[in-house]
Structure formats: C-alpha cells, structure tokens
Design a protein around this motif. Sequence first.
Motif, mmCIF file in Angstrom:
data_model
loop_
_atom_site.group_PDB
_atom_site.id
_atom_site.type_symbol
_atom_site.label_atom_id
_atom_site.label_comp_id
_atom_site.label_asym_id
_atom_site.label_seq_id
_atom_site.Cartn_x
_atom_site.Cartn_y
_atom_site.Cartn_z
ATOM 1 N N ASP A 390 0.752 -1.026 0.004
ATOM 2 C CA ASP A 390 -0.049 0.062 -0.055
ATOM 3 C C ASP A 390 0.965 0.980 -0.205
ATOM 4 O O ASP A 390 0.568 2.324 -0.428
ATOM 5 C CB ASP A 390 -1.257 -0.266 1.185
ATOM 6 C CG ASP A 390 -2.186 -0.845 0.883
ATOM 7 O OD1 ASP A 390 -2.889 -1.049 -0.258
ATOM 8 O OD2 ASP A 390 -2.670 -1.595 1.854
ATOM 9 N N THR A 391 2.339 1.114 0.483
ATOM 10 C CA THR A 391 2.628 1.929 0.711
ATOM 11 C C THR A 391 3.409 2.557 -0.532
ATOM 12 O O THR A 391 3.405 4.052 -0.695
ATOM 13 C CB THR A 391 3.865 2.334 2.040
ATOM 14 O OG1 THR A 391 3.200 2.294 2.857
ATOM 15 C CG2 THR A 391 4.557 3.536 1.784
ATOM 16 N N LEU A 393 2.173 1.803 -3.626
ATOM 17 C CA LEU A 393 1.541 1.992 -4.229
ATOM 18 C C LEU A 393 1.104 3.279 -3.983
ATOM 19 O O LEU A 393 0.118 4.373 -4.857
ATOM 20 C CB LEU A 393 0.028 1.070 -4.214
ATOM 21 C CG LEU A 393 0.121 -0.295 -4.988
ATOM 22 C CD1 LEU A 393 -0.999 -1.200 -4.234
ATOM 23 C CD2 LEU A 393 0.256 0.131 -6.589
ATOM 24 N N ARG A 394 0.959 4.163 -2.760
ATOM 25 C CA ARG A 394 0.539 5.247 -3.028
ATOM 26 C C ARG A 394 1.429 6.138 -2.704
ATOM 27 O O ARG A 394 1.271 7.925 -2.871
ATOM 28 C CB ARG A 394 -0.422 4.785 -0.861
ATOM 29 C CG ARG A 394 -0.428 6.426 -0.805
ATOM 30 C CD ARG A 394 -1.182 6.936 1.020
ATOM 31 N NE ARG A 394 0.408 5.753 2.066
ATOM 32 C CZ ARG A 394 -0.055 5.003 2.265
ATOM 33 N NH1 ARG A 394 -0.836 3.988 1.898
ATOM 34 N NH2 ARG A 394 0.381 4.662 3.537
ATOM 35 N N ASP A 395 2.594 6.698 -2.268
ATOM 36 C CA ASP A 395 3.755 7.069 -2.001
ATOM 37 C C ASP A 395 4.408 7.220 -3.445
ATOM 38 O O ASP A 395 5.273 5.989 -4.072
ATOM 39 C CB ASP A 395 4.817 7.111 -0.715
ATOM 40 C CG ASP A 395 5.780 8.064 -0.749
ATOM 41 O OD1 ASP A 395 5.841 8.745 -2.102
ATOM 42 O OD2 ASP A 395 7.059 7.384 0.474
#
Length: 431
Positions: A390-391, A393-395
């Motif tokens: 998730d990190t 993908l998000r950052d």
Amino acid sequence: MGSYLITTTPAHGHVAPLLTIARHLIARGHRVRFLTGAKYADAVTAAGAEFLPIPPESDIDLDRVGELFPERAGLAGPAAIRFDLRNIFFTPARGQYDALVAAIEAEPTDAVLTEGLYLGGALLALRPRSERPPIVALGIFPLGAPSRDTAPFGVGMIPMGGWIGRLRNRVMTTIADKVIFGPVLEEADALAREIVGRSFEGSFLTWNVRADALVQFTVPSFEYPRSDLPSTVTFAGPLPWMPPAAVALPDWWDELDGSRPIVHVTQGTVANADFSSLVRPTIDGLAERDDLLIVVTTGGRPVDTLGPVPANVRVGSYLPYRELFPKLDVLVTNGGYGGVQQALAHGIPLVVAGQTEDKIEVTARVGWSGAGINLKTNKADAAKLARAVDTVLRDPSYRAAAQRIGADMRTTDALAALDGVLERVVALPTA
C-alpha cells in the motif's frame, strides 16, 4: 576472432546470465568454451558453445543445496555465507581449478570470463599474469568491492555518510575479517597455498576486484558510491533479458487491462519449495482487496501446489515476463539480482524480502535506493507485507526512484561494454 573460456558454478542463476554472454560472443564470431556442471550441458550446446564439464566430485548443484545440505535450513546472513563458503564453494575448488587449467592448456585462450563464486577462477588469478590468460570477473551479483565508504559485503548494511560512517565501516570490516569470516578466510588462504602456492591478497571474498577487469552488470545509481572504487571496475548496465521459451498467455490475460493496479509476486524458479515465505503472505495479506489484482507465478511448479486462492488472484506456472512487466505497478520478490534489475529497468517499484545468499545485499540496495521497501526478512508477515505494498502504491517517490534508475539502465548496452573491456584486457601486455 577470439577464443574465450567461460566458467561458472552450476546454478541456474549463475549459468543463465553467462549463457547470454556466450551467445553474444558466438554471434560476433568468437569461439566459446563453457565450463560448468553436467546438468547444463544441453543448454550450453544449444547456445552454440562447447561444453566442458566440471569433474563429478566438484559438480555440486547449487539449486539443490537445501536437499543436499539440510543442516543449512534456518541459516541467514553471515552464518549462511560461512556455511556456503565452506560446504559449497571450498569443497569443489580444487576440481574447478584443475578443470580450468586443463582447458587453458588444451588450446590457446584469449581470456577467461568467470563469475565471482567460481573459486577455480579466483585461484587461477593468483598466478602471475605471465602464466595465465587475462581474467575478467563478471558481476552478476551486487558489487562487493571493499571501500572506506561501505560496510563489508554480506551484512546488508547500507552506507552511512561522514566520518562516523567511515569509522563504522572500518570497525565492521575488522569485525567481519577477524570474527565473522575470520576462520573461513584462513581456510581460503590455506587452500590457496596448497593448490597455487600463495595466499589471497586480502580477503578472497573480494578477489574479483583484483582480477584484470571486473564488469559489473548494473548502473551506479543502483550501487553504493565508493570514492575509492578500483580502476578495474566497469559498470556495464544490466544484461539483456533472455526469457525462457515462449510462454502462452493465460486465459485471464485480458484482465490485465489497467482498470486496477497489478501486484506481481514471485519467489523465482529455485527458492519456491515453500510458498509460505513470500507468495502466500502476499496472497493472504491482500486477499480482501478487490481494488487490486494479484498475479502469481509458481516458478514452474504446478499451479495447484499453491492451494486455493481468493477472487483477486491470478496464477500461472510460468508467465510471459516480457509482456507482463510493462503492466505491473509493484513487484514483490525475494531479491534475485536479475529480476530486481529487470523490474527497475521497467520503472517498477518493489517490495522485497530476502536475507539469504546475496539477496541480503540486493534487498538492502532496493531500500537504500528508494526504489522499494525492504522487509528485512526471509519469511514475510502478511499484514506487514500488505502495508508495504500500500505504501509503495500510495507514495509516488518509490516509482520515481525506480524510474530514475530505469532511465539510467536504458542508456546502457551491457554487451557492448563487455566487448570494450575484452578488447582492452586482451591487448594488455603480460607482466
């Protein structure tokens, strides 16, 4: 045209990239002999090279080390490296060396091309240059060149700047040479004196930087900076990817249409006996995520060995990577050097979990470069892995770093760089 001798330990991850080099040299009209384990005879012949066998007593299949050495299970980091050096590399060294010398004596050889863990090549390099052909070390694993700017190879520590960092590196190097690897370094020197009549000049673990040339198949942006980098080192960029025989597209391929992010997870074609290390944690950690599509390869094992999978998972025994990689948003991997670099060449950020063999150094570089998250484990926790995905993908910084390294890689031509090094070392006078 030239006559080259390629030598490598019998392991898929060692043989495959060197076969790429063999094909290239043969296409340029050179004669190539290829010295490795009997398991790879057909592959060598298919590449157009002449196969030369390692003696049976030295032909240890590195892809079966878990089966051959069950006591190795559970070892990681320096302990695993010590075990491997003693049991997998020292044991076959004499036979490797004798086969290499016999091949050189059998016919003129313009240069020996060898990867760093073929200790027969390391032993040959101890002989005076006037008594041997030039030796070109092939950097198919992370660069282990010792430096005041880096911690010793094998401990997975990223660089630290300033005088504090250099002090740390000096202390860690002393500890590594005297304590962690001290006994095996002494064993290596004793072996060298017995076979060649002289000890290694410094640690045998870094013998390849003292070869006539070392061609490192990566770019500087994916390697630790060293203000004292030896002049023998040439950064060539990653070798071109030579995928296996054509793989048919799976029936679910049309679902990779960009409508949701695609996360690919693999443990490679060797370290895939236990999917609980990385594949299952990825599946389980992201099982409820309908907003993601998880693509899994079992590395050649039957798909049903993976067991039941949730609705957002697609599985293939092998997958057409040339077509798959441009579609990926994240790669989850245990840190094979070649696969990581192929992901970076496509600008794909990573989540990595691998602490054995050279993987501890590969995964450390992924985290250091900013191109991904290093979980610093051999057995990933599902929840932590899901958070890491998730990190990434998000950052956007992770993809930006991967794309920056990928842009550097796309400006290189590894095989042309190798050609230049060979032309230079073959022309050098003997000393």
